[in-house]
Design a protein around this motif. Sequence first.
Motif, PDB file in Angstrom:
ATOM      1  N   SER A  56      49.487  44.979  41.855  1.00  0.00           N
ATOM      2  CA  SER A  56      50.122  43.806  41.199  1.00  0.00           C
ATOM      3  C   SER A  56      49.278  42.680  41.304  1.00  0.00           C
ATOM      4  O   SER A  56      48.672  42.479  42.370  1.00  0.00           O
ATOM      5  CB  SER A  56      51.544  43.526  42.136  1.00  0.00           C
ATOM      6  N   LEU A  57      49.412  41.939  40.229  1.00  0.00           N
ATOM      7  CA  LEU A  57      48.484  40.675  40.386  1.00  0.00           C
ATOM      8  C   LEU A  57      49.202  39.472  40.145  1.00  0.00           C
ATOM      9  O   LEU A  57      49.997  39.155  39.276  1.00  0.00           O
ATOM     10  CB  LEU A  57      47.336  40.979  39.211  1.00  0.00           C
ATOM     11  N   TYR A  58      48.841  38.500  41.053  1.00  0.00           N
ATOM     12  CA  TYR A  58      49.461  37.115  40.955  1.00  0.00           C
ATOM     13  C   TYR A  58      48.563  35.913  40.583  1.00  0.00           C
ATOM     14  O   TYR A  58      47.807  35.783  41.616  1.00  0.00           O
ATOM     15  CB  TYR A  58      50.188  36.829  42.241  1.00  0.00           C
ATOM     16  N   ILE A  59      48.660  35.500  39.533  1.00  0.00           N
ATOM     17  CA  ILE A  59      47.845  34.292  39.161  1.00  0.00           C
ATOM     18  C   ILE A  59      48.423  33.013  39.210  1.00  0.00           C
ATOM     19  O   ILE A  59      49.529  32.832  38.747  1.00  0.00           O
ATOM     20  CB  ILE A  59      47.163  34.507  37.645  1.00  0.00           C
ATOM     21  N   LEU A  88      41.593  45.527  37.111  1.00  0.00           N
ATOM     22  CA  LEU A  88      42.523  43.960  37.676  1.00  0.00           C
ATOM     23  C   LEU A  88      41.280  43.297  37.626  1.00  0.00           C
ATOM     24  O   LEU A  88      41.569  41.831  37.212  1.00  0.00           O
ATOM     25  CB  LEU A  88      43.007  44.402  39.177  1.00  0.00           C
ATOM     26  N   ILE A  89      40.224  43.459  38.216  1.00  0.00           N
ATOM     27  CA  ILE A  89      38.801  42.515  37.976  1.00  0.00           C
ATOM     28  C   ILE A  89      38.498  41.928  36.838  1.00  0.00           C
ATOM     29  O   ILE A  89      38.362  40.723  36.474  1.00  0.00           O
ATOM     30  CB  ILE A  89      37.941  42.929  38.986  1.00  0.00           C
ATOM     31  N   ALA A  90      38.502  42.973  35.935  1.00  0.00           N
ATOM     32  CA  ALA A  90      38.181  42.667  34.490  1.00  0.00           C
ATOM     33  C   ALA A  90      39.315  41.992  33.872  1.00  0.00           C
ATOM     34  O   ALA A  90      39.017  40.872  32.890  1.00  0.00           O
ATOM     35  CB  ALA A  90      37.935  43.975  33.704  1.00  0.00           C
ATOM     36  N   TYR A  91      40.381  42.292  33.929  1.00  0.00           N
ATOM     37  CA  TYR A  91      41.729  41.591  33.551  1.00  0.00           C
ATOM     38  C   TYR A  91      41.753  40.156  33.866  1.00  0.00           C
ATOM     39  O   TYR A  91      41.932  39.083  33.171  1.00  0.00           O
ATOM     40  CB  TYR A  91      42.891  42.302  34.091  1.00  0.00           C
ATOM     41  N   ALA A  92      41.285  39.733  35.313  1.00  0.00           N
ATOM     42  CA  ALA A  92      41.187  38.504  35.717  1.00  0.00           C
ATOM     43  C   ALA A  92      40.234  37.874  35.266  1.00  0.00           C
ATOM     44  O   ALA A  92      40.296  36.311  34.864  1.00  0.00           O
ATOM     45  CB  ALA A  92      41.243  38.305  37.373  1.00  0.00           C
TER      46      ALA A  92
END
Length: 142
Positions: A56-59, A88-92
């Motif tokens: 899960s990623l929270y920005i 995840l890193i590429a998405y961020a």
Amino acid sequence: MTDYIQVQEISAVETYPLRHEVMWPNMPMDYIVLPNDEQGIHFGLFSNDTLIAVASLYIENNIAQFRKLATAIPEQGKGYGSQLLSHLIAYAKDKKVYKIWCNARTDKKEFYLKFGLEVTNIVFRKHEIDYVVMEKIIIPQK
């Protein structure tokens, strides 16, 4: 036969069984539900349509925290968590996030170092498990 691997966005609820089974199997299911799950972006890695890894990623304010990276126990050590974290890193980076970070279990620190995350001086203990905050600058600020 080659496995068909796909990473896609999923709902928070879809992450719960793996979060629970892998991270906190001795705690009640509610324990793995995060208060801000509705604000998160949740990803699942599927092998031949079977969900085998989640994160899960929270920005917020151009900074991303990833949480609850979990790979099904029989599938660990096969590179699925690495594929998901790379995603995840590429998405961020695509979202122009400045920094990505996590609370890493100290026994998993070496895993995160391979992705360029660096150890900070923030350490803590939760339920008899030691953690360290790790971070990576994705897009340097001008």
